[in-house]
Scaffold this active site. Structure first.
Site, mmCIF file in Angstrom:
data_model
loop_
_atom_site.group_PDB
_atom_site.id
_atom_site.type_symbol
_atom_site.label_atom_id
_atom_site.label_comp_id
_atom_site.label_asym_id
_atom_site.label_seq_id
_atom_site.Cartn_x
_atom_site.Cartn_y
_atom_site.Cartn_z
ATOM 1 N N ARG A 233 0.815 -1.206 0.000
ATOM 2 C CA ARG A 233 0.000 0.000 0.000
ATOM 3 C C ARG A 233 0.856 1.267 0.000
ATOM 4 O O ARG A 233 0.524 2.248 -0.644
ATOM 5 C CB ARG A 233 -0.931 -0.017 1.204
ATOM 6 C CG ARG A 233 -2.026 -1.070 1.071
ATOM 7 C CD ARG A 233 -2.933 -1.037 2.266
ATOM 8 N NE ARG A 233 -3.973 -2.062 2.178
ATOM 9 C CZ ARG A 233 -3.888 -3.282 2.682
ATOM 10 N NH1 ARG A 233 -2.786 -3.645 3.313
ATOM 11 N NH2 ARG A 233 -4.869 -4.153 2.557
ATOM 12 N N ASP B 89 -10.504 -4.681 8.210
ATOM 13 C CA ASP B 89 -9.611 -5.687 8.788
ATOM 14 C C ASP B 89 -10.307 -6.356 9.964
ATOM 15 O O ASP B 89 -10.227 -7.576 10.146
ATOM 16 C CB ASP B 89 -8.310 -5.065 9.296
ATOM 17 C CG ASP B 89 -7.647 -4.151 8.267
ATOM 18 O OD1 ASP B 89 -8.334 -3.273 7.725
ATOM 19 O OD2 ASP B 89 -6.447 -4.322 8.020
ATOM 20 N N ARG C 28 -12.812 -8.827 8.728
ATOM 21 C CA ARG C 28 -12.163 -10.062 8.277
ATOM 22 C C ARG C 28 -11.741 -10.892 9.478
ATOM 23 O O ARG C 28 -11.913 -12.105 9.516
ATOM 24 C CB ARG C 28 -10.928 -9.738 7.418
ATOM 25 C CG ARG C 28 -11.290 -9.194 6.045
ATOM 26 C CD ARG C 28 -10.082 -8.771 5.220
ATOM 27 N NE ARG C 28 -10.520 -8.443 3.858
ATOM 28 C CZ ARG C 28 -9.974 -7.491 3.110
ATOM 29 N NH1 ARG C 28 -8.966 -6.762 3.565
ATOM 30 N NH2 ARG C 28 -10.433 -7.275 1.885
ATOM 31 N N HIS D 132 -4.012 0.249 8.434
ATOM 32 C CA HIS D 132 -4.782 -0.663 7.580
ATOM 33 C C HIS D 132 -3.762 -1.243 6.613
ATOM 34 O O HIS D 132 -3.429 -0.634 5.609
ATOM 35 C CB HIS D 132 -5.865 0.103 6.820
ATOM 36 C CG HIS D 132 -6.505 -0.699 5.716
ATOM 37 N ND1 HIS D 132 -7.187 -1.879 5.960
ATOM 38 C CD2 HIS D 132 -6.567 -0.501 4.382
ATOM 39 C CE1 HIS D 132 -7.639 -2.350 4.809
ATOM 40 N NE2 HIS D 132 -7.284 -1.548 3.834
#
Lengths: 327, 324
Positions: free
Chosen positions: A106, A166, A169, A193
């Site tokens: 990212r 997150d 999940r 994140h």
């Protein structure tokens, strides 16, 4: 000669130009459209505007969504490249930006996306000075900081979608091990994140019963049940889904729609979202990271002070230092 | 940590979706976000795509009511489904004749339908693959199921497009405008102008020529826009997905919850509106847990009847050339 429409209806007063809960979504890629459709099917907003640069795609998506309205509560939808369409928004969701490529981290997306935001954020604020900003573009913690700087808005009104996804999940994967519903399984992932997110193992529980009470080593290196593997899977999830189907869309769409609902309805639920964390958990830098926040109509009103272990605190501070360097 | 009773039988509402292209996966997401089914299985041939989509859907479950989702290429996963939705199908190749495409799609369904029925003998089949009226007939033939249990998504989405476009002219919500398109899902669909109304006030009462060639307000342009919609959306964004998915999810809800709502879906219409051939076309049907229980008898104009019968004849012609 009066038209059929004139004969049918007698006007009593002019309808409002912009309804109360208007949301703008910038970017109609897979993520943006998943957000739009999630919001539409769950009846979360009364008005939705889509903004992007691709006129044909915008028009096609708008038509396709509108054609489903007979099956749902009505919602006014507009789409175009002109930011004036976004005027009067209570919330502007920014998904536009370059997408993570397979294997790309990212942080590598940073400069590309910062430039994109420069063309976007000031216009959104210009047309909706009272709006909240919800930033989804990756790397989200950095982008939320950039958006805040560009917007001139108070920090409480600039929120990053952060580790809400997150945590979702995490809870799903935990729920598979416990064999109970994901929303009966509680667990929080905070911080960045991304690869250095922090699972707060002390908070993981089902009906208030914590794995840590049943297995004091849960989540640590000494853990024979290897609960820590679940966190590894969370970190790997996005890369895995991108590898398998090309992009992620549904879960982030739902994550964003639930934050949207909390804001528009002032529900004051708690979510792990990216906010200004200088002064929290010993962070000294002016960065945005995710912690559990109370979310309402005026943005973030409170931060929940979790009791972190020494390990969790230093991880958070390390992420903050890395982010600050990039910023 | 827990004491529990064993759970191994599914009594809830299980739906299978065959085909995870844009239409199939959007249907799955629509069903999920609207809490319509308690269990959903995705079946296709592309294992990686299936796995990626499954993970992505599951990761959103904490934001919704729980549902069990599975995915794979093995039809055994579909066992116990109350409803099987078929979206799989071939796209027309360049230069390919209509008949060749229809035969290819027949062959695809030959592979799918018997397996679905084998694993869920009590299921209802909802066919979405295009050309939907023809393929609903094919699915019915291949399934051995009574005709009431094989339904085509038909003109439910055409009617939704119709109502949306009408709502723009009337400036009221689409759900407050009533209008039905029946017949073939496609270029020769039939708008039933006599049924278009708002609050019981019929358009034909305000403008008796509405929808005819004498109509100065050109209401018929709305029907033409409906027909063009799919092509237009494909041209603009590559494929239609949202409206079709919502259409199918609302039919799913009606079936699973036995709501007995009325929708324009493709059903066996021999004997209806003077049709003599054994074909499937859309008419307003009452939908419930056991499939289609009633057909609403609309009063059609002579013109509407003729159009309807003509579509039936064209379909019958194509059907007679197919090899099962």
């Amino acid at each position: 000669m009066a038209t059929s429409v004139e004969k049918l209806k007698t006007e009593i007063q002019t309808p409002v130009a912009h309804s109360g809960s208007k949301v703008t979504i910038v970017g109609v890629g897979q993520v943006g459209m998943a957000c739009a459709f999630s919001i539409m099917t769950q009846g979360i907003a009364s008005e939705l505007t889509l903004i992007d640069v691709m006129e044909d795609k915008l028009k096609g998506e708008l038509m396709d969504m509108q054609h489903g309205l007979a099956f749902l509560g009505n919602i006014k939808m507009t789409a175009g490249s002109d930011y004036a369409l976004s005027a009067g928004s209570k919330l502007c969701i920014v998904t536009a930006g370059a997408r993570q490529r397979e294997g790309e981290s990212r942080l590598n997306l940073v400069q590309r996306n910062a430039d994109i935001l420069k063309g976007m954020i000031p216009k959104l604020v210009q047309h909706s000075p009272d709006t909240l900003l919800l930033i989804v573009s990756n790397p989200v913690d950095l982008m939320t900081y950039v958006a805040w700087k560009l917007s001139g808005l108070p920090k409480e009104r600039v929120i990053g979608s952060g580790t809400n996804l997150d945590s979702s999940r995490f809870r799903f994967l935990l729920s598979e091990r416990f064999n109970v519903a994901p929303n009966s399984t509680h667990g929080w992932i905070i911080g960045e994140h991304g690869d250095s997110s922090v699972p707060v193992w002390s908070g993981v529980n089902v009906a208030g019963v914590r794995p840590r009470d049943l297995n004091p080593a849960a989540g640590t290196d000494a853990d024979t049940e290897n609960w820590g593997e679940i966190h590894t899977q969370v970190v790997q999830s996005a890369y895995e889904i991108i590898r398998l189907k090309g992009y992620t869309s549904w879960a982030i769409g739902l994550s964003v729609s639930i934050l949207t609902k909390a804001i528009l309805k002032n529900s004051r639920n708690v979510f792990a979202v990216s906010t200004f964390v200088q002064g929290i958990h010993g962070v000294e830098q002016p960065v945005f990271l995710s912690v559990p926040c109370v979310v309402g109509e005026n943005g973030i009103t409170d931060v929940i002070q979790q009791t972190l272990t020494e390990g969790e605190r230093s991880q958070l501070q390390k992420s903050a230092a890395t982010l600050n360097e990039v910023q | 940590m827990q004491t529990k009773a064993s759970v191994d039988t599914v009594y809830g509402t299980k739906v299978t979706v065959v085909g995870v292209g844009q239409v199939g996966i959007t249907i799955a997401f629509s069903i999920m976000t609207q809490g319509i089914a308690s269990e959903m299985t995705l079946v296709d041939v592309m294992e990686d795509k299936l796995k990626g989509e499954l993970m992505d859907l599951q990761h959103g479950l904490t934001f919704l009511d729980n549902m069990k989702i599975t995915a794979g290429s093995d039809y055994a996963l579909s066992a116990g489904s109350k409803l099987c939705i078929v979206t799989a199908g071939a796209q027309m190749r360049e230069g390919e004749s209509r008949l060749d495409l229809d035969q290819r799609n027949t062959n695809i369904l030959k592979d799918i339908i018997p397996k679905l029925v084998q694993y869920s003998p009590d299921t209802i089949l909802l066919i979405v693959s295009d050309p939907v009226d023809l393929l609903t007939y094919v699915a019915w033939k291949l399934s051995g199921l009574p005709k009431e249990r094989v339904i085509g998504s038909g003109t439910n989405v055409d009617s939704s497009r119709f109502r949306f476009l009408l709502s723009e002219r009337f400036d009221v919500a689409p759900t407050s405008i009533h209008g039905w398109i029946i017949g073939e899902h496609g270029d020769s669909s039939v708008p039933v102008w006599s049924g278009v109304d708002v609050a019981g006030v019929r358009l034909r009462d305000l403008n008796p020529a509405a929808g005819t060639s004498e109509d100065t307000e050109n209401w018929n342009s709305i029907h033409r826009q409906v027909i063009q919609s799919a092509y237009e959306i494909i041209r603009l964004k590559g494929y239609p997905s949202w409206a079709m998915a919502l259409s199918v999810s609302v039919l799913t809800r009606a079936i699973l919850n036995n709501t007995r709502n009325v929708y324009a879906v493709s059903t066996f219409v021999k004997g209806i509106h003077g049709v003599q051939c054994p074909v499937f076309l859309s008419v307003p049907c009452v939908l419930g847990e056991n499939g289609i229980t009633d057909v609403i008898q609309q009063t059609l104009t002579e013109d509407e009847r003729t159009q309807f019968q003509k579509s039936a004849e064209t379909l019958n012609e194509v059907q007679s050339n197919l090899v099962f």
